[in-house]
Design a protein around this motif. Structure first.
Motif, PDB file in Angstrom:
ATOM      1  N   ALA A  51       1.437  -3.605  -2.536  1.00 49.13           N
ATOM      2  CA  ALA A  51       2.571  -3.287  -1.663  1.00 49.13           C
ATOM      3  C   ALA A  51       3.329  -4.564  -1.282  1.00 49.13           C
ATOM      4  N   GLN A  52       2.611  -5.611  -0.987  1.00 48.48           N
ATOM      5  CA  GLN A  52       3.250  -6.889  -0.653  1.00 48.48           C
ATOM      6  C   GLN A  52       4.071  -7.396  -1.838  1.00 48.48           C
ATOM      7  N   HIS A  53       3.518  -7.267  -3.025  1.00 47.80           N
ATOM      8  CA  HIS A  53       4.217  -7.698  -4.239  1.00 47.80           C
ATOM      9  C   HIS A  53       5.552  -6.960  -4.405  1.00 47.80           C
ATOM     10  N   PHE A  54       5.555  -5.666  -4.082  1.00 45.59           N
ATOM     11  CA  PHE A  54       6.761  -4.850  -4.252  1.00 45.59           C
ATOM     12  C   PHE A  54       7.624  -4.804  -2.989  1.00 45.59           C
ATOM     13  N   GLY A  55       7.162  -5.429  -1.925  1.00 48.88           N
ATOM     14  CA  GLY A  55       7.954  -5.479  -0.700  1.00 48.88           C
ATOM     15  C   GLY A  55       8.033  -4.161   0.042  1.00 48.88           C
ATOM     16  N   ILE A  56       6.939  -3.397   0.003  1.00 48.18           N
ATOM     17  CA  ILE A  56       6.892  -2.108   0.701  1.00 48.18           C
ATOM     18  C   ILE A  56       5.659  -2.066   1.588  1.00 48.18           C
ATOM     19  N   ASP A  57       5.616  -1.105   2.500  1.00 44.48           N
ATOM     20  CA  ASP A  57       4.473  -0.936   3.372  1.00 44.48           C
ATOM     21  C   ASP A  57       3.302  -0.363   2.583  1.00 44.48           C
ATOM     22  N   PHE A  58       2.095  -0.866   2.829  1.00 43.37           N
ATOM     23  CA  PHE A  58       0.945  -0.413   2.052  1.00 43.37           C
ATOM     24  C   PHE A  58       0.643   1.066   2.266  1.00 43.37           C
ATOM     25  N   SER A  59       0.926   1.593   3.461  1.00 45.80           N
ATOM     26  CA  SER A  59       0.652   3.016   3.696  1.00 45.80           C
ATOM     27  C   SER A  59       1.613   3.893   2.890  1.00 45.80           C
ATOM     28  N   LEU A  60       2.818   3.406   2.648  1.00 47.10           N
ATOM     29  CA  LEU A  60       3.764   4.129   1.810  1.00 47.10           C
ATOM     30  C   LEU A  60       3.236   4.184   0.374  1.00 47.10           C
ATOM     31  N   LEU A  61       2.772   3.054  -0.123  1.00 45.43           N
ATOM     32  CA  LEU A  61       2.196   3.014  -1.471  1.00 45.43           C
ATOM     33  C   LEU A  61       0.990   3.935  -1.559  1.00 45.43           C
ATOM     34  N   ARG A  62       0.155   3.926  -0.544  1.00 39.93           N
ATOM     35  CA  ARG A  62      -1.031   4.788  -0.542  1.00 39.93           C
ATOM     36  C   ARG A  62      -0.629   6.261  -0.628  1.00 39.93           C
ATOM     37  N   ARG A  63       0.422   6.647   0.086  1.00 37.48           N
ATOM     38  CA  ARG A  63       0.898   8.040   0.021  1.00 37.48           C
ATOM     39  C   ARG A  63       1.444   8.366  -1.358  1.00 37.48           C
ATOM     40  N   TRP A  64       2.195   7.432  -1.954  1.00 35.37           N
ATOM     41  CA  TRP A  64       2.719   7.658  -3.299  1.00 35.37           C
ATOM     42  C   TRP A  64       1.591   7.858  -4.295  1.00 35.37           C
ATOM     43  N   VAL A  65       0.575   7.004  -4.220  1.00 32.52           N
ATOM     44  CA  VAL A  65      -0.554   7.087  -5.160  1.00 32.52           C
ATOM     45  C   VAL A  65      -1.307   8.398  -4.965  1.00 32.52           C
ATOM     46  N   ALA A  66      -1.587   8.757  -3.715  1.00 36.20           N
ATOM     47  CA  ALA A  66      -2.309   9.999  -3.438  1.00 36.20           C
ATOM     48  C   ALA A  66      -1.531  11.206  -3.958  1.00 36.20           C
ATOM     49  N   GLY A  67      -0.238  11.232  -3.706  1.00 39.22           N
ATOM     50  CA  GLY A  67       0.592  12.334  -4.199  1.00 39.22           C
ATOM     51  C   GLY A  67       0.635  12.384  -5.710  1.00 39.22           C
ATOM     52  N   TYR A  68       0.702  11.227  -6.318  1.00 38.25           N
ATOM     53  CA  TYR A  68       0.737  11.150  -7.780  1.00 38.25           C
ATOM     54  C   TYR A  68      -0.572  11.645  -8.376  1.00 38.25           C
ATOM     55  N   GLN A  69      -1.686  11.269  -7.774  1.00 33.45           N
ATOM     56  CA  GLN A  69      -2.985  11.681  -8.295  1.00 33.45           C
ATOM     57  C   GLN A  69      -3.204  13.181  -8.141  1.00 33.45           C
ATOM     58  N   VAL A  70      -2.664  13.769  -7.089  1.00 39.11           N
ATOM     59  CA  VAL A  70      -2.810  15.206  -6.876  1.00 39.11           C
ATOM     60  C   VAL A  70      -1.897  15.993  -7.817  1.00 39.11           C
ATOM     61  N   ASP A  71      -0.640  15.599  -7.883  1.00 41.27           N
ATOM     62  CA  ASP A  71       0.349  16.362  -8.635  1.00 41.27           C
ATOM     63  C   ASP A  71       0.648  15.794 -10.011  1.00 41.27           C
ATOM     64  N   ALA A  72       0.254  14.557 -10.266  1.00 46.58           N
ATOM     65  CA  ALA A  72       0.586  13.839 -11.504  1.00 46.58           C
ATOM     66  C   ALA A  72       2.095  13.797 -11.725  1.00 46.58           C
ATOM     67  N   CYS A  73       2.839  13.749 -10.613  1.00 46.76           N
ATOM     68  CA  CYS A  73       4.288  13.603 -10.689  1.00 46.76           C
ATOM     69  C   CYS A  73       4.790  13.054  -9.360  1.00 46.76           C
ATOM     70  N   LEU A  74       6.058  12.721  -9.330  1.00 43.93           N
ATOM     71  CA  LEU A  74       6.644  12.151  -8.117  1.00 43.93           C
ATOM     72  C   LEU A  74       7.582  13.103  -7.403  1.00 43.93           C
ATOM     73  N   SER A  75       7.915  14.213  -8.027  1.00 42.66           N
ATOM     74  CA  SER A  75       8.880  15.124  -7.438  1.00 42.66           C
ATOM     75  C   SER A  75       8.379  15.658  -6.102  1.00 42.66           C
ATOM     76  N   PRO A  76       9.248  15.686  -5.115  1.00 43.41           N
ATOM     77  CA  PRO A  76       8.828  16.203  -3.813  1.00 43.41           C
ATOM     78  C   PRO A  76       8.564  17.696  -3.881  1.00 43.41           C
ATOM     79  N   ARG A  77       7.663  18.148  -3.059  1.00 44.00           N
ATOM     80  CA  ARG A  77       7.377  19.580  -2.999  1.00 44.00           C
ATOM     81  C   ARG A  77       8.580  20.285  -2.383  1.00 44.00           C
ATOM     82  N   SER A  78       8.688  21.561  -2.699  1.00 41.10           N
ATOM     83  CA  SER A  78       9.810  22.319  -2.161  1.00 41.10           C
ATOM     84  C   SER A  78       9.708  22.390  -0.642  1.00 41.10           C
TER      85      SER A  78
END
Length: 91
Positions: free
Chosen positions: A37-64
């Motif tokens: 997260a530091q490398h990309f200049g974002i908050d680590f909790s944001l990255l953690r949410r992105w990774v968790a969502g990606y692992q669950v859905d295997a995509c980045l699209s937001p849920r309806s």
């Protein structure tokens, strides 16, 4: 690496390509959430949410939006959370 991480404007939303780049860096690398997260200049909790969502859905699209859950479903989720001593984020 995506050098233009936002879509523009004042909302500050990140492009899917940027998110995927950060997620991939975490999943395929040896760094932890904070370092990536530091490398990309974002908050680590944001990255953690992105990774968790990606692992669950295997995509980045937001849920309806507007998804409704029944009271019974919500009760089962809370019961599971309490039985397994999980945080809200883990649940």
């Amino acid at each position: 690496m995506d050098t233009n991480p936002t879509l523009g404007g004042s909302m500050g939303k990140y492009t899917e390509q940027f998110k995927l780049t950060a997620i991939t860096a975490y999943l395929e690398g040896s760094w932890g959430f904070r370092k990536v997260a530091q490398h990309f200049g974002i908050d680590f909790s944001l990255l953690r949410r992105w990774v968790a969502g990606y692992q669950v859905d295997a995509c980045l699209s937001p849920r309806s939006h507007g998804r409704r859950y029944t009271e019974e479903f919500k009760r089962r989720v809370l019961k599971y959370m309490l039985e397994h001593r999980l945080s809200l984020r883990q649940t």
